[in-house]
Design a protein around this motif. Structure first.
Motif, PDB file in Angstrom:
ATOM      1  N   GLU A 177       0.826  -1.204   0.000  1.00 58.25           N
ATOM      2  CA  GLU A 177       0.000   0.000   0.000  1.00 58.25           C
ATOM      3  C   GLU A 177       0.865   1.261   0.000  1.00 58.25           C
ATOM      4  N   ARG A 217       2.309   1.714  -3.425  1.00 53.89           N
ATOM      5  CA  ARG A 217       1.306   2.241  -4.366  1.00 53.89           C
ATOM      6  C   ARG A 217       1.090   3.736  -4.142  1.00 53.89           C
ATOM      7  N   GLU A 265       4.110   5.610  -5.546  1.00 52.68           N
ATOM      8  CA  GLU A 265       4.043   5.713  -7.008  1.00 52.68           C
ATOM      9  C   GLU A 265       3.034   6.764  -7.433  1.00 52.68           C
ATOM     10  N   LYS A 266       1.901   6.789  -6.740  1.00 54.63           N
ATOM     11  CA  LYS A 266       0.888   7.782  -7.074  1.00 54.63           C
ATOM     12  C   LYS A 266       1.393   9.193  -6.790  1.00 54.63           C
TER      13      LYS A 266
END
Length: 266
Positions: A126, A129, A132-133
């Protein structure tokens, strides 16, 4: 003269003699003397024999029960003595129960550690992610340039990746379509009967596979290039390619690690 004491009246058989009873009007044909008692005594003898047989059966049953009781009591006594005098080395002891408790505690600890590791992996995924976002958002913000204080920002064109346009299949003329149809018909006639019209769905599939290979630029395709769901799935394409390979119309190559199919023709 002293009065006689009262006497109990006797029955007929006692009052009269057996001879007179046997000759009475009720049994005129009865035998003389005690002959009329022969059938009754014969029946009594048969009943006594039956009673004797039953008594013998009860006696035999009693003897059998006595023998069983004695044998079973001996068996129970032997089992009790065996349990008191025989050691059982594989019997669980207190140490066995303690060891099993330790194993159970270790299994519980391992299960908790596995759950923690799984939760940590999920949390790391999580976080990755989200990172990366965030990086993507930062890159998008850096690519925008603000012109002046109140002007609208625009994206830098150099940051955009070029989009490849999909080249469509060239359209065939009427003459080319006719030649293509004749070529496909000639190829299908070399295949087994099921491809030549006995199964309309299979005939349609083989036509699509052949057209797909003929439309390829180098006429070298992978099986994924010929799949067109939902009508033409992988199983049907594979069956058509096997038939073409068996007739040596198509050759199969695995040298590069990827299965390629080369069109050879008739």
């Amino acid at each position: 003269m002293a009065p006689q004491p009262p006497r109990t009246p006797l029955r007929r058989v006692s009052t009269n003699s057996l001879f007179r009873l046997s000759r009475s009007q009720a049994y005129p044909d009865a035998p003389e003397d005690l002959g009329f008692m022969e059938p009754a005594i014969s029946e009594l003898s048969d009943e006594m024999d039956t009673l004797q047989t039953h008594i013998e059966g009860l006696r035999h049953l009693s003897e059998t029960l006595s023998t069983f009781n004695e044998s079973f009591a001996s068996y129970l006594y032997v089992m009790e003595m065996n349990g008191l005098t025989t050691d059982w080395p594989q019997m669980p002891t207190d140490a066995s129960f303690e060891q099993e408790g330790k194993r159970e505690a270790m299994r519980a600890i391992a299960a908790r550690e596995a759950a923690r590791a799984k939760a940590a992996t999920a949390a790391a995924a999580e976080d990755a992610r989200r990172a990366e976002k965030s990086a993507a958002d930062a890159t998008l913000l850096e690519g925008q340039t603000t012109i002046g204080g109140g002007q609208t920002s625009h994206s830098v064109a150099s940051d955009k990746k070029p989009v490849k346009k999909k080249v469509g299949k060239p359209k065939l003329t009427a003459k080319e379509k006719k030649e293509r149809s004749m070529e496909i018909e000639k190829i299908v006639n070399c295949l087994p009967l099921e491809f030549r019209g006995s199964d309309p769905n299979l005939r349609r599939d083989i036509d699509l596979v052949i057209e797909g290979m003929l439309d390829a630029p180098t006429r070298v395709v992978k099986i994924q290039d010929l799949i067109k769901p939902p009508d033409l799935n992988q199983a049907r394409v594979n069956k058509c390619l096997i038939a073409l390979v068996n007739r040596k119309i198509v050759t199969k190559e695995n040298s590069t690690g990827t299965t390629l199919y080369h069109w050879q023709g008739i």
